[in-house]
Design a protein around this motif. Structure first.
Motif, PDB file in Angstrom:
ATOM      1  N   ASN A 129      40.010  29.173  28.882  1.00 30.82           N
ATOM      2  CA  ASN A 129      41.515  29.008  30.266  1.00 30.82           C
ATOM      3  C   ASN A 129      42.037  27.798  30.479  1.00 30.82           C
ATOM      4  O   ASN A 129      40.702  27.040  30.453  1.00 30.82           O
ATOM      5  N   GLU A 172      49.892  28.361  40.561  1.00 30.15           N
ATOM      6  CA  GLU A 172      48.791  28.835  40.665  1.00 30.15           C
ATOM      7  C   GLU A 172      48.691  30.627  41.670  1.00 30.15           C
ATOM      8  O   GLU A 172      48.879  31.722  41.893  1.00 30.15           O
ATOM      9  N   SER A 187      43.693  26.206  32.288  1.00 26.41           N
ATOM     10  CA  SER A 187      43.824  25.886  33.230  1.00 26.41           C
ATOM     11  C   SER A 187      42.241  24.701  33.740  1.00 26.41           C
ATOM     12  O   SER A 187      42.626  24.069  34.682  1.00 26.41           O
ATOM     13  N   ARG A 221      50.610  22.326  41.460  1.00 29.84           N
ATOM     14  CA  ARG A 221      49.829  22.972  41.194  1.00 29.84           C
ATOM     15  C   ARG A 221      49.813  24.392  41.682  1.00 29.84           C
ATOM     16  O   ARG A 221      49.177  25.136  41.255  1.00 29.84           O
ATOM     17  N   VAL A 222      48.750  24.205  42.810  1.00 32.12           N
ATOM     18  CA  VAL A 222      48.636  24.773  43.386  1.00 32.12           C
ATOM     19  C   VAL A 222      49.319  25.913  43.657  1.00 32.12           C
ATOM     20  O   VAL A 222      49.447  27.261  43.586  1.00 32.12           O
ATOM     21  N   GLU A 236      51.972  32.765  40.132  1.00 29.56           N
ATOM     22  CA  GLU A 236      51.720  33.414  39.479  1.00 29.56           C
ATOM     23  C   GLU A 236      50.365  33.907  39.746  1.00 29.56           C
ATOM     24  O   GLU A 236      50.669  35.303  39.360  1.00 29.56           O
ATOM     25  N   GLU A 237      49.437  34.146  40.722  1.00 31.75           N
ATOM     26  CA  GLU A 237      48.450  35.809  41.073  1.00 31.75           C
ATOM     27  C   GLU A 237      49.517  36.452  41.998  1.00 31.75           C
ATOM     28  O   GLU A 237      49.299  37.521  41.825  1.00 31.75           O
TER      29      GLU A 237
END
Length: 471
Positions: free
Chosen positions: A114, A189, A116, A185-186, A192-193
């Motif tokens: 990954n 994420e 990331s 960034r968080v 996306e989740e």
């Protein structure tokens, strides 16, 4: 920019010196992970391009590939396989021809990690480079110190400057980021989740115990659950139940047993799936119905992605090596370790008695690191000391864990397994509900949620776990 590229090209000589030292720390696996991450997602080089330099690679082949990637990035050119190979030929035609472009890593491209996690891979490469540089510099200083006419003050000053410079390098190339960068960034994420959940994907791993899932929200990758209890409380039964629940979700689970053999483990699982009493497998006779149920259970087990490994006397390093093989060959979502106290943690230690508790704490820390390294769920079973046996209330507490301070700090969640019937406790003093075949699970640490009590039911042989529903 061209001058920078030429300057970098002269660095591999330092790498070859470091690589020649058999004791020097190398990071070839992480170096390859950086390369594969950029091949998979070219924009990921933006995350490391300003701090990871080519000379930090210990492997000359990966160094050349990264030099090409970095040159393209610095010239704001597109980074794809063709442009990387073209740049490799420009920088070092002979080396590139010998490698056949990127052909030497073609077999690994199907297992790209990954992207990331590229910052994690890069941080490890930098760490190993700093250690190699420290070895090189200290080797020079040792040679100077062995001379009869050595200038002690000058030598100490030079050594201090060497270490100070390396310290600056390490801090400069660390992963310090502003709160704004991290939050962006968080949030990305998290969003996306959310989209993946909305599409029906199950990101967390179910424990198979409804109330436990409601407390923890399930088990998450990169996190470690410690399941602790006295002997015969049902730790292994719960762990096998969790293993089956995860495998039924399609999660690949490695179950490492340092206590039970593969036959014993499979026997327990077959009894769980079939409902056949374990005594019939051990010393009683099976009837036709038992055989039919066992055959159906075996068929179901064949379809589940579970790897059972009996590893009595193994060290955590051996278990980690097995995880690497499983990860590469099949992929891995979860690891269960049964149990922590049986790990071989005394190898290489001089004083076993004084270091046992410390070693167990260190082992727990390594298990947590393993869950982060492989991005998997880890569930670790641990045995409690006898303190709870001597108290009026036998309910376990945190201090009953060996080296509880270390484990408490490291674990993301800790749950204590307790069966009241083992202590002749027949009903709840407050609600007067029966404790007949009822297990209590005390969640005493939950880094991301609430603590409290969870209950479940089990059958006579403790091979099957059921949801707890008040009657």
């Amino acid at each position: 920019m061209k001058n920078e590229t030429k300057q970098t090209a002269g660095q591999p000589s330092a790498i070859s010196v470091a690589s020649g030292n058999s004791q020097a720390p190398v990071s070839e696996e992480m170096e390859l992970a950086v390369i594969l991450s950029v091949v998979a997602q070219s924009t990921s080089i933006c995350e490391v391009g300003e701090r990871l330099r080519p000379e930090m690679f210990s492997h000359p082949d990966y160094c050349l590939v990264y030099r090409a990637m970095l040159a393209l990035y610095q010239h704001e050119a597109d980074i794809d396989m063709l442009s990387i190979e073209r740049e490799m030929r420009r920088l070092d035609p002979e080396h590139a021809a010998r490698l056949n472009g990127l052909g030497f890593i073609a077999d690994r491209m199907l297992k790209v990690r990954n992207a990331s996690f590229i910052r994690t891979y890069a941080a490890w490469v930098i760490r190993c480079w700093v250690l190699r540089q420290a070895i090189l510099k200290m080797t020079v200083r040792i040679g100077e110190a062995q001379r009869a006419d050595a200038d002690v003050v000058g030598l100490l000053g030079a050594t201090h400057k060497d270490l100070e410079k390396l310290e600056e390098e390490f801090v400069t190339h660390g992963t310090t980021r502003t709160a704004a960068e991290v939050s962006q960034r968080v949030l990305g994420e998290i969003y996306e989740e959310q989209e993946r959940r909305r599409a029906g994907e199950e990101l967390q791993v179910s424990t198979g115990v409804d109330e436990f899932d409601r407390h923890l929200g399930g088990l998450f990758k990169g996190e470690m659950l410690v399941l602790a209890g006295r002997p015969s409380m049902g730790k292994t039964a719960l762990a096998l139940h969790m293993t089956l629940a995860a495998a039924r979700q399609g999660k690949k689970v490695a179950f490492f047993s340092l206590e039970m053999t593969e036959r014993q483990l499979v026997g327990r699982i077959l009894c769980t799936l079939s409902g056949v009493e374990p005594d019939k497998l051990r010393f009683k006779l099976l009837d036709d119905d038992d055989r039919r149920r066992l055959d159906r259970a075996a068929e179901e087990l064949r379809k589940l992605p579970i790897f059972l490994i009996y590893c009595s006397g193994s060290s955590l390093e051996e278990i980690r090596a097995r995880c690497i093989l499983l990860q590469r060959k099949y992929g891995l979502d979860m690891m269960v370790l049964d149990y922590l106290n049986l790990l071989n943690v005394t190898s290489g230690r001089a004083d076993v008695k004084d270091t046992m508790d410390l070693a167990l704490g260190e082992a727990a820390g390594k298990v947590k690191s393993l869950s982060l390294e492989f991005n998997i769920v880890t569930a670790v079973l641990a045995q409690l000391n006898r303190n709870c046996e001597t108290r009026p209330s036998h309910i376990p507490v945190m201090s009953d864990l060996r080296n509880s301070g270390e484990i408490e700090q490291i674990a993301d969640s800790i749950a204590m397994v307790y069966r009241p019937e083992q202590y002749n406790e027949l009903y709840d003093d407050v609600t007067h509900e029966s404790y007949y075949r009822v297990g209590r699970l005390f969640v005493i640490k939950n880094r991301n949620g609430a603590t409290g009590e969870v209950r479940f039911r089990y059958n006579d042989s403790l091979t099957q776990i059921y949801p707890y529903k008040k009657k």
